[in-house]
Design an enzyme around this catalytic site. Structure first.
Site, short mmCIF file in Angstrom:
data_model
loop_
_atom_site.label_atom_id
_atom_site.label_comp_id
_atom_site.label_asym_id
_atom_site.label_seq_id
_atom_site.Cartn_x
_atom_site.Cartn_y
_atom_site.Cartn_z
CD GLU A 1 -2.74 -1.23 2.49
OE1 GLU A 1 -2.31 -0.59 3.49
OE2 GLU A 1 -3.73 -1.98 2.54
CG HIS B 1 6.67 -10.86 -10.96
ND1 HIS B 1 7.23 -12.08 -10.70
CD2 HIS B 1 7.70 -10.00 -11.21
CE1 HIS B 1 8.55 -11.98 -10.79
NE2 HIS B 1 8.85 -10.73 -11.09
CB SER C 1 17.02 -7.91 -10.15
OG SER C 1 16.40 -7.09 -9.20
#
Length: 459
Positions: free
Chosen positions: A135, A350, A221
């Protein structure tokens, strides 16, 4: 009630043998090999190719239908028969709790009330932290975030089965492993906001956690590059005679990389004590597993490389805990790699850069989120054991929510690392070209201050 899950002390060792019919459904592995330190390799694999054995077989008429080939004896056959591309039946999936938290078997590694309650609290904490941080990103307070919604059992239960000396090589959806090891909510917030208290000094994207203190290697990543690293580290632990292993996490998409195959072969040949933990959640971002491979998931690939393997229900905390607990024992005592495929579902997007409703039915996502929620399933079990209550649930959720919000508010107020930190920690003495770049950057910031964050210290 103290310990749950009555288990025969010898039952797990018997499970991991070829003679136990029920586990043959779940697991694929070669003959068990004893690891004798300080010997680094087991030599029996190469017995058949020793020169004296080769010469003996040349004079033995009984071996006419057997080929003494590197790796072992191979029988000849007159039948022109190809191996099938798939098994008649898919490899079965080990589980302990059904979808309602009811045990279907007593064959699991026992855990006591203290362990079970801590596991549940951390699963709830991870779930709440993910919800609030997600959020916060949507509010523009964070640049990026990745949740583990639907995969809380994988995170917490696997971490609970490890020891602190075991080295963790994560992908990017294993924040719960770090949470279990003691990484605080404030430390998570500091990293996501990239302030001066961030271990990575603001150089990494949010959720790219790392902690030397907790033996948790920094997230990258790049997909699956951590797998060969985990194997190399495991081999180093083995050479040092350490009572520890490594574990590396990756998704089904990671198995489509060359690093996955190289790592499994490397680990098998070097007999490295490493656990390969695959979170098969059905999707590599928007690519479903049906478009990635034709094999029966990931578990069958272990046998191809000579790696002991098992498939488990990734939404069943007790099944995950039991599998990792036993895999760790095998990896260390027998000096072998182990592959675990956990079947689960990514109930969230994702990442915050993704909208999974564009490629998955919303009804499917909601079914997994509600009907197969691992947190609810585990709560049902501990409530049934008398270890949890509705009052404890309410108190926990209110407390964790306040703690997460407080951590975010604190992290937002802390200043960023100085510009200088961009150029440190690589060279003992920075080369001239790097010094020139630093000077150039500072001059650019002075000329165009409106293009840089106002809370970014330059000195």
């Amino acid at each position: 009630m103290g310990f749950l899950g009555t288990i025969n002390p010898s039952s797990w060792s018997s499970y991991f043998t070829h003679n136990h019919a029920s586990w043959c459904k779940y697991i694929r592995y070669p003959t068990s090999i004893s690891c004798k330190q300080p010997t680094l390799f087991t030599s029996h694999r190469f017995k058949s190719v020793k020169p004296e054995n080769q010469l003996d077989s040349m004079h033995n008429g009984n071996d006419a239908q057997v080929l003494n080939f590197p790796g072992g004896m191979v029988k000849f056959t007159p039948d022109l028969k190809f191996m099938s591309e798939s098994l008649e039946e898919r490899i079965h999936c080990y589980r302990v709790l059904d979808d309602f938290g009811q045990p279907i078997s007593n064959d699991f590694v026992q855990i006591d009330e203290e362990m079970a309650v801590k596991m549940y609290k951390d699963m709830v904490t991870l779930q709440i932290m993910d919800t609030i941080f997600y959020e916060a990103q949507r509010q523009g307070r964070l640049s990026f975030y990745v949740t583990a919604i639907g995969e809380e059992a994988i995170n917490i239960a696997s971490a609970a089965a490890l020891h602190m000396d075991d080295l963790v090589f994560p992908q990017y959806r294993e924040a719960g492993v770090l949470l279990w090891r003691g990484f605080t909510l404030q430390e998570f917030a500091n990293q996501c906001f990239g302030n001066k208290y961030d271990n990575g000094k603001g150089r990494q994207m949010p959720i790219h956690y790392g902690s030397n203190k907790h033996n948790y290697f920094t997230v990258a990543s790049t997909v699956a590059t951590q797998l060969p690293h985990a194997v190399g580290a495991a081999y180093a632990l083995k050479m040092d005679g350490r009572d520890a292993c490594t574990i590396t996490y990756f998704g089904d998409g990671g198995t489509s990389t060359g690093d996955f195959h190289a790592a499994l072969n490397f680990a098998a040949v070097m007999e490295a004590p490493v656990i390969f933990f695959c979170r098969n959640n059905g999707w590599a971002i928007s690519t479903p597993v049906a478009d990635q491979f034709r094999s029966d998931g990931i578990v069958v690939r272990g046998q191809a490389y000579g790696v002991r393997s098992i498939r488990v229900d990734g939404n069943d905390a007790l099944a995950v805990y039991s599998a990792v607990h036993e895999a760790r024992k095998m990896a260390i005592s027998e000096c072998r790699p182990v592959l675990i495929e956990a079947l689960t579902y990514r109930a969230g997007h994702h990442s915050t850069s993704d909208d999974s409703s564009k490629y998955r039915p919303v009804e499917e996502i909601e079914w997994w989120r509600v009907a197969r929620d691992p947190v609810t399933r585990f709560r049902n079990w501990i409530e049934r054991e008398g270890w949890w209550s509705a009052h404890a649930e309410s108190e926990l959720r209110n407390s964790i929510r306040k703690q997460v919000l407080h951590a975010i508010q604190n992290a937002e107020k802390v200043e960023k690392p100085t510009v200088r930190e961009i150029f440190t920690d690589v060279y003992d003495v920075p080369p001239s070209n790097l010094s020139d770049q630093e000077i150039s950057l500072r001059e650019t910031i002075e000329r165009h201050p409106q293009d840089y964050p106002p809370d970014c210290p330059t000195s």
